[in-house]
Design a protein around this motif. Structure first.
Motif, PDB file in Angstrom:
ATOM      1  N   MET A 203       0.618  59.401  29.646  1.00 56.64           N
ATOM      2  CA  MET A 203       0.870  60.827  29.883  1.00 56.64           C
ATOM      3  C   MET A 203      -0.274  61.611  29.274  1.00 56.64           C
ATOM      4  SD  MET A 203       4.941  61.165  29.549  1.00 56.64           S
ATOM      5  CE  MET A 203       5.341  59.702  28.672  1.00 56.64           C
ATOM      6  N   GLU A 204      -1.273  61.937  30.154  1.00 52.59           N
ATOM      7  CA  GLU A 204      -2.549  62.438  29.672  1.00 52.59           C
ATOM      8  C   GLU A 204      -2.407  63.700  28.843  1.00 52.59           C
ATOM      9  OE1 GLU A 204      -5.041  62.800  33.111  1.00 52.59           O
ATOM     10  OE2 GLU A 204      -4.425  60.806  33.770  1.00 52.59           O
ATOM     11  N   ASN A 205      -1.426  64.516  29.167  1.00 58.22           N
ATOM     12  CA  ASN A 205      -1.345  65.805  28.501  1.00 58.22           C
ATOM     13  C   ASN A 205      -0.407  65.808  27.296  1.00 58.22           C
ATOM     14  OD1 ASN A 205       0.761  65.349  30.156  1.00 58.22           O
ATOM     15  ND2 ASN A 205       0.156  66.861  31.678  1.00 58.22           N
ATOM     16  N   ASN A 206      -0.011  64.615  26.847  1.00 55.67           N
ATOM     17  CA  ASN A 206       0.830  64.494  25.651  1.00 55.67           C
ATOM     18  C   ASN A 206       2.131  65.271  25.724  1.00 55.67           C
ATOM     19  OD1 ASN A 206      -0.812  62.773  24.260  1.00 55.67           O
ATOM     20  ND2 ASN A 206      -2.164  64.473  23.664  1.00 55.67           N
ATOM     21  N   LEU A 207       2.627  65.461  26.898  1.00 52.75           N
ATOM     22  CA  LEU A 207       3.914  66.147  27.008  1.00 52.75           C
ATOM     23  C   LEU A 207       5.026  65.178  26.654  1.00 52.75           C
ATOM     24  CD1 LEU A 207       3.434  68.113  30.310  1.00 52.75           C
ATOM     25  CD2 LEU A 207       3.946  69.092  28.081  1.00 52.75           C
ATOM     26  N   PRO A 208       6.123  65.690  26.115  1.00 56.85           N
ATOM     27  CA  PRO A 208       7.259  64.790  25.882  1.00 56.85           C
ATOM     28  C   PRO A 208       7.829  64.335  27.222  1.00 56.85           C
ATOM     29  CG  PRO A 208       7.866  67.069  25.475  1.00 56.85           C
ATOM     30  CD  PRO A 208       6.397  67.078  25.762  1.00 56.85           C
ATOM     31  N   PRO A 209       8.628  63.254  27.227  1.00 57.86           N
ATOM     32  CA  PRO A 209       9.205  62.789  28.494  1.00 57.86           C
ATOM     33  C   PRO A 209      10.149  63.842  29.085  1.00 57.86           C
ATOM     34  CG  PRO A 209      10.113  61.598  26.619  1.00 57.86           C
ATOM     35  CD  PRO A 209       9.012  62.442  26.087  1.00 57.86           C
ATOM     36  N   TYR A 210      10.185  63.912  30.408  1.00 56.48           N
ATOM     37  CA  TYR A 210      11.082  64.869  31.062  1.00 56.48           C
ATOM     38  C   TYR A 210      12.491  64.303  31.212  1.00 56.48           C
ATOM     39  CZ  TYR A 210      10.673  62.178  35.367  1.00 56.48           C
ATOM     40  OH  TYR A 210      10.740  61.174  36.276  1.00 56.48           O
ATOM     41  N   THR A 211      12.632  63.029  30.889  1.00 56.94           N
ATOM     42  CA  THR A 211      13.932  62.357  30.964  1.00 56.94           C
ATOM     43  C   THR A 211      13.963  61.261  29.909  1.00 56.94           C
ATOM     44  OG1 THR A 211      15.238  60.827  32.305  1.00 56.94           O
ATOM     45  CG2 THR A 211      12.943  60.963  32.865  1.00 56.94           C
ATOM     46  N   PRO A 212      15.148  60.932  29.368  1.00 59.54           N
ATOM     47  CA  PRO A 212      15.196  59.833  28.391  1.00 59.54           C
ATOM     48  C   PRO A 212      14.682  58.520  28.983  1.00 59.54           C
ATOM     49  CG  PRO A 212      17.257  61.056  28.382  1.00 59.54           C
ATOM     50  CD  PRO A 212      16.458  61.577  29.534  1.00 59.54           C
ATOM     51  N   SER A 213      14.896  58.315  30.272  1.00 55.34           N
ATOM     52  CA  SER A 213      14.336  57.134  30.940  1.00 55.34           C
ATOM     53  C   SER A 213      14.129  57.429  32.416  1.00 55.34           C
ATOM     54  CB  SER A 213      15.271  55.928  30.814  1.00 55.34           C
ATOM     55  OG  SER A 213      14.808  54.905  31.684  1.00 55.34           O
ATOM     56  N   PRO A 214      12.910  57.187  32.927  1.00 53.44           N
ATOM     57  CA  PRO A 214      12.731  57.369  34.372  1.00 53.44           C
ATOM     58  C   PRO A 214      13.336  56.225  35.169  1.00 53.44           C
ATOM     59  CG  PRO A 214      10.666  56.696  33.358  1.00 53.44           C
ATOM     60  CD  PRO A 214      11.665  56.828  32.245  1.00 53.44           C
ATOM     61  N   PHE A 215      13.931  55.236  34.467  1.00 54.43           N
ATOM     62  CA  PHE A 215      14.452  54.050  35.144  1.00 54.43           C
ATOM     63  C   PHE A 215      15.973  54.046  35.258  1.00 54.43           C
ATOM     64  CE2 PHE A 215      10.628  52.216  32.786  1.00 54.43           C
ATOM     65  CZ  PHE A 215       9.750  52.673  33.770  1.00 54.43           C
ATOM     66  N   ARG A 216      16.627  55.068  34.734  1.00 58.29           N
ATOM     67  CA  ARG A 216      18.086  55.142  34.886  1.00 58.29           C
ATOM     68  C   ARG A 216      18.531  56.604  34.867  1.00 58.29           C
ATOM     69  NH1 ARG A 216      21.465  52.443  30.537  1.00 58.29           N
ATOM     70  NH2 ARG A 216      19.938  50.779  30.606  1.00 58.29           N
ATOM     71  N   HIS A 217      19.659  56.828  35.527  1.00 62.21           N
ATOM     72  CA  HIS A 217      20.155  58.198  35.640  1.00 62.21           C
ATOM     73  C   HIS A 217      20.713  58.669  34.304  1.00 62.21           C
ATOM     74  CE1 HIS A 217      22.013  61.739  37.367  1.00 62.21           C
ATOM     75  NE2 HIS A 217      23.130  61.412  36.764  1.00 62.21           N
ATOM     76  N   HIS A 218      20.353  59.894  33.952  1.00 62.02           N
ATOM     77  CA  HIS A 218      20.883  60.496  32.725  1.00 62.02           C
ATOM     78  C   HIS A 218      20.833  61.991  32.944  1.00 62.02           C
ATOM     79  CE1 HIS A 218      20.620  62.226  28.683  1.00 62.02           C
ATOM     80  NE2 HIS A 218      21.302  61.166  28.300  1.00 62.02           N
ATOM     81  N   ARG A 219      22.002  62.608  33.105  1.00 55.80           N
ATOM     82  CA  ARG A 219      21.969  64.044  33.401  1.00 55.80           C
ATOM     83  C   ARG A 219      21.462  64.838  32.198  1.00 55.80           C
ATOM     84  NH1 ARG A 219      26.566  68.050  36.045  1.00 55.80           N
ATOM     85  NH2 ARG A 219      25.205  69.872  36.061  1.00 55.80           N
ATOM     86  N   ARG A 220      20.520  65.708  32.453  1.00 55.90           N
ATOM     87  CA  ARG A 220      19.950  66.524  31.370  1.00 55.90           C
ATOM     88  C   ARG A 220      21.041  67.406  30.769  1.00 55.90           C
ATOM     89  NH1 ARG A 220      17.302  71.718  31.949  1.00 55.90           N
ATOM     90  NH2 ARG A 220      16.123  72.185  30.061  1.00 55.90           N
ATOM     91  N   GLU A 221      21.061  67.463  29.455  1.00 55.48           N
ATOM     92  CA  GLU A 221      22.069  68.295  28.782  1.00 55.48           C
ATOM     93  C   GLU A 221      21.585  69.739  28.766  1.00 55.48           C
ATOM     94  OE1 GLU A 221      22.921  66.543  24.991  1.00 55.48           O
ATOM     95  OE2 GLU A 221      23.324  64.617  25.972  1.00 55.48           O
ATOM     96  N   THR A 222      22.371  70.606  29.369  1.00 58.45           N
ATOM     97  CA  THR A 222      21.969  72.015  29.408  1.00 58.45           C
ATOM     98  C   THR A 222      23.089  72.873  28.847  1.00 58.45           C
ATOM     99  OG1 THR A 222      22.941  72.539  31.543  1.00 58.45           O
ATOM    100  CG2 THR A 222      20.733  71.582  31.575  1.00 58.45           C
ATOM    101  N   ARG A 223      22.731  74.085  28.516  1.00 57.62           N
ATOM    102  CA  ARG A 223      23.782  75.029  28.135  1.00 57.62           C
ATOM    103  C   ARG A 223      24.524  75.471  29.401  1.00 57.62           C
ATOM    104  NH1 ARG A 223      22.867  79.773  25.199  1.00 57.62           N
ATOM    105  NH2 ARG A 223      21.100  78.885  24.078  1.00 57.62           N
ATOM    106  N   VAL A 224      25.715  75.982  29.228  1.00 58.42           N
ATOM    107  CA  VAL A 224      26.505  76.439  30.375  1.00 58.42           C
ATOM    108  C   VAL A 224      26.226  77.923  30.594  1.00 58.42           C
ATOM    109  CG1 VAL A 224      28.860  76.825  31.212  1.00 58.42           C
ATOM    110  CG2 VAL A 224      28.284  74.714  29.984  1.00 58.42           C
ATOM    111  N   VAL A 225      25.974  78.278  31.837  1.00 59.55           N
ATOM    112  CA  VAL A 225      25.769  79.696  32.175  1.00 59.55           C
ATOM    113  C   VAL A 225      26.900  80.113  33.109  1.00 59.55           C
ATOM    114  CG1 VAL A 225      24.257  81.301  33.409  1.00 59.55           C
ATOM    115  CG2 VAL A 225      23.278  79.622  31.846  1.00 59.55           C
ATOM    116  N   ASP A 226      27.585  81.176  32.729  1.00 61.82           N
ATOM    117  CA  ASP A 226      28.702  81.626  33.571  1.00 61.82           C
ATOM    118  C   ASP A 226      28.183  82.557  34.666  1.00 61.82           C
ATOM    119  OD1 ASP A 226      31.570  81.900  34.164  1.00 61.82           O
ATOM    120  OD2 ASP A 226      31.126  84.010  33.771  1.00 61.82           O
ATOM    121  N   VAL A 227      28.571  82.279  35.898  1.00 63.52           N
ATOM    122  CA  VAL A 227      28.205  83.150  37.013  1.00 63.52           C
ATOM    123  C   VAL A 227      29.518  83.574  37.676  1.00 63.52           C
ATOM    124  CG1 VAL A 227      26.868  83.378  39.146  1.00 63.52           C
ATOM    125  CG2 VAL A 227      26.041  81.885  37.322  1.00 63.52           C
ATOM    126  N   GLY A 228      30.011  84.727  37.272  1.00 61.52           N
ATOM    127  CA  GLY A 228      31.230  85.264  37.883  1.00 61.52           C
ATOM    128  C   GLY A 228      32.420  84.331  37.791  1.00 61.52           C
TER     129      GLY A 228
END
Ligand code: SF4
Length: 564
Positions: free
Chosen positions: A2-27
């Motif tokens: 990873m040339e730009n030293n960014l952290p991984p965008y996923t815990p593993s690109p080899f298995r599904h893992h839903r990103r943990e996000t905050r909940v946003v209420d929309v109506g």
């Protein structure tokens, strides 16, 4: 890698893992966290036509849409959202509404008092000065001005419990962002990130973010970059996914799927819109299929977990994996394997591949082979196949690989979506040199066309003109569905061209981004015709538009006659 030293965008690109996000209420219909992937669509009727909008919104709600967005270009459109809301309530339709605002902060502020969410585009919300050089201090000052223009909206949103989507589109980045980051996926991510930073400083967290492009690769890269940059700051906002200007019909669905579903497989994305140049109601079942397939994905996968230190490719910068020979059997472009009698000469038949080693994703790799056939059972996660290609890279094995998937799906929509996402998940990282799809429930010809469409949607190989057609909205100036159909009939044989077909002059020219030619509605029955970013013929009567477009293509030496 990873040339730009960014952290991984996923815990593993080899298995599904839903990103943990905050909940946003929309109506009252929350998104993010562990909530289902929410479906949204957009009306394509002027927002001042109250009754027609209301009827379309009711149809969308009945089709299973969770939120409906409306184009809100002027103050009168924003005010009319109250009338639309009132009529919907009278009909017992309580679907949350989203105002889509591009240029005018005051309009966004009016809308934020009337609907549950407002979408703004950081590329054109405040920064409209055309200027291409900024000193560090000038850049800082311009950003401070942006914050001053955004704060009143955040105040209104906070007071009214209104959510905000910071929605970046490729092709409409501000000159300030382009001056520093270029018209690039990183520029897209930074454009949103600056706005998120302003919201963070203000303590406003009801935010959803999107990175949209008509080019699937650019969309994928920008979303991955955005997530890495957000995670680096500990900002866990949910994401909206969509491919802009995907077009219509089977190809429009395939292109949207190629952008959206692999990201959902990667666990990224909390709400989606499939943009089609068709009635918006038709978008909803497609989006529901994608959301269902993503949620069906099991969390099981290969042994690997976490990004291994020696990830052998850069997930933030697209490279086609180098192979020897370049391409396959001397054909530089990716091949389709098919038994269909009328396949093109460059296609292969299964019999042509008989001598090649066939292996599964965890098998030992052969030392020498002209090419490999990767046999992947229908139930194998496409993410697991990434681990196979990572292993090839690690072991220095540069044999071209034909990916074979055999499906048993009987439902067309699910079959198309699964096949598209399975291959697009790999093509997004430059993996794979051939597509071999089989399904006993569909004719060979149909599977052959599906394979070509998948390759084209992923930008791997072009077999017909590429259309960048906007889905239309309340700003649309003509019957775009019909015009797109007519333009396609005349030009689809121009396989190396990208042709933009856009509904309005306000956003169309920017959003068709990398089109070679463009057909753009400008109101009053007139269109403008573009070569690249330049309007060559303006105010052309619409009925002459297609002929003049063809004339323009001929004048520039890009026309060939269709084969008889
Ligand atoms: S380009 Fe199309 S979808 Fe975008 S704002 Fe204009 S009419 Fe609406």
């Amino acid at each position: 890698m990873m040339e730009n030293n960014l952290p991984p965008y996923t815990p593993s690109p080899f298995r599904h893992h839903r990103r943990e996000t905050r909940v946003v209420d929309v109506g009252g219909i929350p998104l993010g966290g562990s909530h289902p992937i929410r479906i949204q669509s957009m009306t394509n009727i002027p927002t001042l036509e109250t009754e027609a909008c209301v009827q379309q919104i009711v149809r969308l709600a009945e089709a299973g849409c969770d939120y409906v967005r409306l184009a809100t270009p002027r103050a009168e459109d924003a005010h009319n959202l109250s009338a639309i809301r009132k009529r919907l309530q009278a009909l017992h339709c309580h679907i949350p509404l989203i105002a889509d605002v591009h240029f005018t902060p005051e309009v966004a502020e009016i809308a934020a008092e009337r609907v549950e969410k407002v979408r703004i585009n950081p590329g054109n919300y405040t920064d409209r000065k055309i200027r291409w050089e900024y000193s560090d201090q000038e850049y800082r000052e311009a950003l401070e001005k942006t914050a001053d223009r955004l704060l009143p909206l955040l105040n209104v949103c906070r007071r009214n419990g209104t959510a905000l989507r910071i929605g970046t589109n490729h092709g409409s980045l501000s000159p300030r962002i382009v001056s520093r980051y270029g018209d690039t996926p990183l520029g897209m991510a930074m454009s949103a990130l600056e706005f998120v930073g302003i919201c963070e400083d203000f303590g406003f967290h009801q935010i959803v973010i999107s990175m949209k492009a008509s080019n699937v690769r650019i969309m994928t890269e920008s979303v991955r970059l955005l997530v890495a940059l957000l995670d680096e700051k500990g900002w866990n906002y949910p994401l909206h996914l969509g491919v802009t200007e995907a077009g219509n019909g089977a190809y429009g669905r395939i292109k949207s799927t190629a952008g959206i579903l692999p990201l959902l497989y990667d666990g990224l994305g909390d709400t989606i819109r499939v943009s089609l140049t068709e009635a918006p109601e038709k978008e909803v079942p497609v989006a529901r299929t994608l959301a269902a397939l993503a949620s069906e994905l099991q969390t099981s996968g290969p042994e690997e977990s976490g990004v291994p230190d020696d990830l052998a490719y850069d997930p933030y910068r697209f490279h086609v994996r180098k192979t020897v020979p370049e391409g396959i059997f001397g054909r530089k472009q990716a091949i389709v394997v098919s038994d269909w009698a009328q396949r093109q000469a460059e296609a292969c038949t299964p019999a042509d591949l008989q001598a090649l080693p066939r292996l599964h994703s965890k098998d030992a790799l052969p030392n020498e082979a002209a090419a490999l056939v990767l046999e992947s059972p229908e139930n194998e996660q496409p993410l697991a196949l990434r681990a196979f290609f990572n292993r090839l890279l690690q072991e220095g094995n540069n044999a071209p690989v034909i990916i074979r998937r055999n499906y048993r799906e009987t439902e067309r929509e699910r079959f198309y979506a699964r096949a598209t996402a399975d291959f697009a998940t790999l093509f997004a990282d430059g993996f794979g040199n051939g597509v071999w799809i089989s399904n006993p429930h569909f004719p060979e010809e149909e599977i052959y066309q599906l394979s070509l469409h998948i390759l084209q949607a992923c930008g791997i190989r072009f077999d017909q003109a590429e259309y960048i057609a906007c889905p239309s909205c309340g700003r649309t100036q003509y019957n775009i569905e019909k015009v797109l159909h007519d333009i396609r009939l005349r030009t689809k044989h121009l396989r190396n061209l990208k042709i933009g077909v856009m509904g309005c002059i306000v956003n169309g020219p920017g959003e068709m981004a990398d089109a070679d030619y463009g057909f753009v509605g400008c109101g009053g029955g007139k269109v403008s015709l573009y070569k690249g970013k330049q309007a060559i013929y303006q105010q052309v009567p619409q009925e002459e538009g297609i002929e003049r477009l063809i004339q323009l293509i001929k004048e520039n030496g890009d026309w060939t006659e269709p084969e008889a």
